[in-house]
Design a protein around this motif. Sequence first.
Motif, PDB file in Angstrom:
ATOM      1  N   VAL A   1       0.783   5.355  -0.181  1.00  0.00           N
ATOM      2  CA  VAL A   1      -0.071   6.540  -0.064  1.00  0.00           C
ATOM      3  C   VAL A   1       0.792   7.796  -0.081  1.00  0.00           C
ATOM      4  CG1 VAL A   1      -1.907   5.341   1.191  1.00  0.00           C
ATOM      5  CG2 VAL A   1      -0.102   6.474   2.463  1.00  0.00           C
ATOM      6  N   SER A   2       0.207   8.857  -0.634  1.00  0.00           N
ATOM      7  CA  SER A   2       0.809  10.181  -0.587  1.00  0.00           C
ATOM      8  C   SER A   2      -0.208  11.095   0.077  1.00  0.00           C
ATOM      9  CB  SER A   2       1.147  10.669  -2.007  1.00  0.00           C
ATOM     10  OG  SER A   2      -0.029  11.026  -2.697  1.00  0.00           O
TER      11      SER A   2
ATOM     12  N   ASP B   1      -2.459  -0.038  -4.216  1.00  0.00           N
ATOM     13  CA  ASP B   1      -2.871  -0.954  -3.151  1.00  0.00           C
ATOM     14  C   ASP B   1      -3.134  -2.307  -3.791  1.00  0.00           C
ATOM     15  OD1 ASP B   1      -3.690  -2.140  -0.816  1.00  0.00           O
ATOM     16  OD2 ASP B   1      -5.470  -0.894  -0.549  1.00  0.00           O
TER      17      ASP B   1
ATOM     18  N   CYS C   1       4.475   5.604   2.963  1.00  0.00           N
ATOM     19  CA  CYS C   1       3.892   6.953   2.996  1.00  0.00           C
ATOM     20  C   CYS C   1       4.939   7.829   2.323  1.00  0.00           C
ATOM     21  CB  CYS C   1       3.623   7.389   4.424  1.00  0.00           C
ATOM     22  SG  CYS C   1       2.924   9.033   4.535  1.00  0.00           S
TER      23      CYS C   1
ATOM     24  N   GLU D   1      -1.869  13.304  -1.195  1.00  0.00           N
ATOM     25  CA  GLU D   1      -2.939  13.587  -2.141  1.00  0.00           C
ATOM     26  C   GLU D   1      -3.861  12.396  -2.421  1.00  0.00           C
ATOM     27  OE1 GLU D   1       0.412  14.088  -3.182  1.00  0.00           O
ATOM     28  OE2 GLU D   1       0.395  16.107  -2.391  1.00  0.00           O
ATOM     29  N   LYS D   2      -3.295  11.156  -2.404  1.00  0.00           N
ATOM     30  CA  LYS D   2      -4.101  10.016  -2.865  1.00  0.00           C
ATOM     31  C   LYS D   2      -3.446   8.687  -2.498  1.00  0.00           C
ATOM     32  CE  LYS D   2      -1.800   9.932  -7.352  1.00  0.00           C
ATOM     33  NZ  LYS D   2      -1.956   9.930  -8.781  1.00  0.00           N
ATOM     34  N   VAL D   3      -4.198   7.616  -2.702  1.00  0.00           N
ATOM     35  CA  VAL D   3      -3.638   6.266  -2.634  1.00  0.00           C
ATOM     36  C   VAL D   3      -3.009   6.000  -3.994  1.00  0.00           C
ATOM     37  CG1 VAL D   3      -4.136   3.809  -2.392  1.00  0.00           C
ATOM     38  CG2 VAL D   3      -5.335   5.464  -0.959  1.00  0.00           C
ATOM     39  N   VAL D   4      -1.716   5.778  -4.011  1.00  0.00           N
ATOM     40  CA  VAL D   4      -0.972   5.589  -5.253  1.00  0.00           C
ATOM     41  C   VAL D   4      -1.132   4.156  -5.755  1.00  0.00           C
ATOM     42  CG1 VAL D   4       1.319   5.678  -6.311  1.00  0.00           C
ATOM     43  CG2 VAL D   4       0.681   7.361  -4.565  1.00  0.00           C
TER      44      VAL D   4
ATOM     45  N   ARG E   1       0.866  -1.180   0.000  1.00  0.00           N
ATOM     46  CA  ARG E   1       0.000   0.000   0.000  1.00  0.00           C
ATOM     47  C   ARG E   1       0.903   1.230   0.000  1.00  0.00           C
ATOM     48  NH1 ARG E   1      -5.279   1.551   0.823  1.00  0.00           N
ATOM     49  NH2 ARG E   1      -5.606   3.486   1.952  1.00  0.00           N
TER      50      ARG E   1
END
Length: 79
Positions: A7-8, A15, A76, A10-13, A5
């Motif tokens: 994530v940034s 998963d 992250c 701004e969004k889930v890059v 998973r």
Amino acid sequence: MLQLRIVSPEKVVFDGEVDLVTVPGTIGSFQILTNHAPIISSLEIGKVEYVIGNNRTSFNINGGFVEVKKNVVSLCVEM
């Protein structure tokens, strides 16, 4: 298989399940495979790469953190 998973702010890059992950650790890039020892590490500017079968996907990050625990890899990142 690893559950990855990413994530940034701004969004889930991403998963999903992957075969391996390569990340730019603070003291050098390292690869995460199935049954990797638990770890938490900071990430430097560099390239994150993950492999699913014969497909490689990579992208650049500006830093972040990674946690590995029981075949779950959580990133992250700042992009």
